[in-house]
Design a protein around this motif. Structure first.
Motif, mmCIF file in Angstrom:
data_model
loop_
_atom_site.group_PDB
_atom_site.id
_atom_site.type_symbol
_atom_site.label_atom_id
_atom_site.label_comp_id
_atom_site.label_asym_id
_atom_site.label_seq_id
_atom_site.Cartn_x
_atom_site.Cartn_y
_atom_site.Cartn_z
ATOM 1 N N SER A 1 85.612 -30.084 0.980
ATOM 2 C CA SER A 1 85.282 -29.546 -0.342
ATOM 3 C C SER A 1 85.767 -30.484 -1.444
ATOM 4 C CB SER A 1 85.897 -28.157 -0.521
ATOM 5 O OG SER A 1 87.318 -28.224 -0.448
ATOM 6 N N GLY A 2 86.920 -31.125 -1.218
ATOM 7 C CA GLY A 2 87.403 -32.094 -2.194
ATOM 8 C C GLY A 2 86.504 -33.303 -2.274
ATOM 9 N N LEU B 1 83.467 -32.465 -4.229
ATOM 10 C CA LEU B 1 83.748 -32.444 -5.665
ATOM 11 C C LEU B 1 83.707 -33.854 -6.242
ATOM 12 C CD1 LEU B 1 84.512 -30.659 -8.050
ATOM 13 C CD2 LEU B 1 86.913 -31.024 -7.463
ATOM 14 N N VAL C 1 80.150 -34.841 -6.696
ATOM 15 C CA VAL C 1 79.526 -34.287 -7.904
ATOM 16 C C VAL C 1 79.868 -35.128 -9.119
ATOM 17 C CG1 VAL C 1 79.501 -32.314 -9.465
ATOM 18 C CG2 VAL C 1 79.409 -31.931 -7.009
ATOM 19 N N MET D 1 79.621 -29.605 -13.644
ATOM 20 C CA MET D 1 81.032 -29.958 -13.763
ATOM 21 C C MET D 1 81.765 -28.992 -14.684
ATOM 22 S SD MET D 1 81.132 -34.101 -13.631
ATOM 23 C CE MET D 1 80.262 -34.301 -15.179
ATOM 24 N N ILE E 1 82.549 -25.996 -12.649
ATOM 25 C CA ILE E 1 83.676 -26.261 -11.748
ATOM 26 C C ILE E 1 84.995 -26.156 -12.508
ATOM 27 C CG2 ILE E 1 84.803 -28.037 -10.353
ATOM 28 C CD1 ILE E 1 82.007 -29.030 -9.599
ATOM 29 N N ALA F 1 88.067 -23.508 -11.955
ATOM 30 C CA ALA F 1 89.416 -23.977 -11.641
ATOM 31 C C ALA F 1 90.432 -23.577 -12.706
ATOM 32 C CB ALA F 1 89.411 -25.494 -11.465
#
Length: 567
Positions: free
Chosen positions: A143-144, A147, A150, A207, A210, A214
């Motif tokens: 998942s990192g 990211l 992206v 982004m 995201i 977060a």
């Protein structure tokens, strides 16, 4: 450039020189260089981590496992582990947990790893088949990596913008016919710009979403869940204000650690609340630290399903974190602007041909507006909100990259160049934003279909605060746009070949609403939009505003050929 024989005088825009093209290319080259450097760095990180997934699994025996603490670091904790394994009868040892050495501020995270990889137990490890002495206990989180993938949109956008800028600076169109000059605009340019706008909007939305998850949504959800966690007594063992100096200024965070006991086992927590990262404002953090001195007994909330998870304060005090909503909002605004701005028809029609689609459509509209001599309302040539949103989006992206990526890592002189550009672009966005508050001109003409030799009645109406205007001038202008060859060079050119005053006034009532007449000369060239050149007629409104961007709007209108009567 071929003349049409109907120019009453005008001003020619100066073509760009070779020196200008070189400087423009160098500037665009900086975009490409920055994009490539960040793209290489990010791609290298992804490929390096993905390589671990091709490593071979093996059983290993843990020899030692302990937590290392280094108070000289802002992230003071790391797991120190040693494990042994065999590959084809050969014994090896490794101390790597991850492919890279990782320090963290979360003691509980490292304690959880220590328990998972406790001494004298068998665990799964992964070794490099090309170098069996290299091994890790944990593979990277996909998942990192996703990211990072992206965020690779940002350098790709820089590269595309730089490459397109250089292409547009030096592009030499082909000839449309033997010995003829290729005149007009590149038809794909509008689609490319629209595509860049869609990518920019998507980047902001994805982004920004995201960041919202977060920095806003996840902390809010966790804070709400923690309110139902049971509380236990803990003792503060460290309390200080943490400082981060990233080059553009100092930011601060609360650094409180505490120990608590559950079922006879001691745990350590570090979380005051669920806000993340460092922010400005030392005073508020210092007040929290002063209220939690070392040795004080406090109540902390502990997750009943995971005793390593704990927090002191369950009420979330969000400050500037709300600003992250700006990113998806800007993306949505850009997307709306792109949808609202009509797509230019890429099919070039010969306006002088009576059977062309353009002339048929214009004739139909003109006929509808002039059957009973009625007026026709004109639409503005440009979208003020679209230009503002596009420039604002670019300014935000540019300055975020400069602040968080260029300034902390680049030499001061290199960062200064990008900072100056960022300030200039931001100033341009502010200028475009101020223009949004200018009065709006509405324009209509009568008759609705205009031919060379006709007298046109022009009516205008200004909405908004007209009292800010010092004067108003409306002119009928004819533009000729062309591209022509000079040796090996191709130059793009525009000439204003005709200008006719409709009105010039300082009278407030006349500026707000009025009408006047203007006669189109009988020998005027009609509107002509073909694949190779353009003749454009506009009604151009200008008004000066003191200490503010001036009013400047254009309305395009079609002028048809003069009717020929047969006697």
């Amino acid at each position: 450039m071929a003349r049409t024989g109907f120019a009453w005088g005008g001003k020619r825009q100066q073509p760009q020189t070779i020196v200008g093209k070189v400087f423009a290319s160098l500037f665009m080259g900086v975009f490409i260089l920055v994009g490539l450097s960040f793209l290489t760095m990010m791609a290298g990180a992804i490929l390096g981590d993905l390589a671990v997934y091709r490593w071979t699994q093996v059983q290993a025996e843990v020899n030692t496992s302990e937590i290392i603490e280094d108070r000289q670091r802002s992230r003071p904790y790391r797991l120190a582990v040693e494990y042994a394994y065999e590959v084809e009868g050969q014994s090896y040892t490794s101390e790597q947990v991850y492919i890279d050495e990782r320090w963290t501020e979360d003691h509980g995270e490292v304690a959880r790893l220590r328990d998972e990889y406790a001494s004298d137990q068998s665990v799964v490890a992964y070794f490099n088949p090309n170098d069996p002495s290299e091994a890790v206990l944990r593979r990277p989180d996909l998942s990192g990596l996703a990211l990072i993938g992206v965020f690779m949109i940002i350098p790709l956008l820089f590269i595309a913008a730089g490459a397109y800028g250089i292409y547009r600076t030096w592009h030499v169109p082909g000839r449309s016919d033997k010995g003829a000059v290729s005149i007009g605009h590149t038809r794909g340019g509008g689609n490319f710009a629209r595509g860049i706008g869609l990518v920019l909007a998507g980047m902001f939305i994805v982004m920004g979403s995201i960041l919202c998850v977060a920095l806003l949504i996840d902390p809010l959800i966790r804070s709400r869940a923690a309110q139902d966690w049971p509380t236990v007594e803990a003792e503060v063992i460290r309390s200080e204000v943490l400082t981060s100096d990233s080059g553009e200024g100092q930011t601060y965070a609360v650094g409180i650690e505490y120990e608590y006991e559950i079922d006879g086992k001691t745990y350590r927590g570090h979380r005051y609340d669920f806000t993340t990262g460092y922010t400005s404002g030392r005073e508020g953090k210092q007040a929290i630290v002063d209220d939690h001195p070392v040795g004080r007994r406090i109540d902390v909330h502990v997750d009943p399903d995971d005793p390593y998870e704990s927090v002191i304060e369950t009420d979330l005090a969000l400050g500037l974190q709300w600003l992250v909503l700006l990113f998806p909002t800007v993306g949505l605004l850009i997307l709306v602007a792109i949808i609202m701005v009509p797509r230019r028809d890429s099919t070039a029609d010969i306006a002088g041909t009576a059977d062309s689609p353009r002339n048929r459509a214009s004739a139909e509209v003109g006929a509808r507006g002039s059957v009973d001599g009625g007026p026709r309302k004109l639409g503005r040539r440009e979208s003020r909100i679209g230009g503002f949103i596009g420039l604002l989006g670019f300014a935000v992206v540019w300055n975020v990259i400069v602040i968080f990526a260029v300034i902390p890592n680049a030499p001061w002189w290199f960062a200064a160049i990008f900072a100056v550009v960022g300030v200039a672009v931001a100033a341009g966005a502010v200028y475009q934003g101020l223009r949004l508050f200018n009065p709006i001109v509405e324009m209509e003409i009568e008759p609705g279909q205009v031919r060379a030799g006709d007298t046109v009645r022009v009516r205008w109406h200004l909405r908004g605060n007209v009292s800010r205007l010092h004067d108003l001038a409306i002119r009928l202008e004819g533009w000729e746009e062309a591209e022509y060859r000079q040796g090996t060079r191709t130059t793009r050119d525009r000439v204003t070949f005709a200008t006719f005053n409709v009105v010039e006034t300082h009278n407030m009532a006349e500026m707000e609403r009025g009408e006047s007449e203007v006669t189109v000369p009988a020998n005027a060239m009609h509107t002509f939009k073909a694949r190779s050149n353009r003749i454009i007629w506009v009604l151009h409104a200008e008004g000066s505003i003191k200490f503010w961007p001036n009013l400047n709007q254009s309305f395009e209108l079609d002028i048809h050929p003069r009717e020929v009567t047969h006697g």
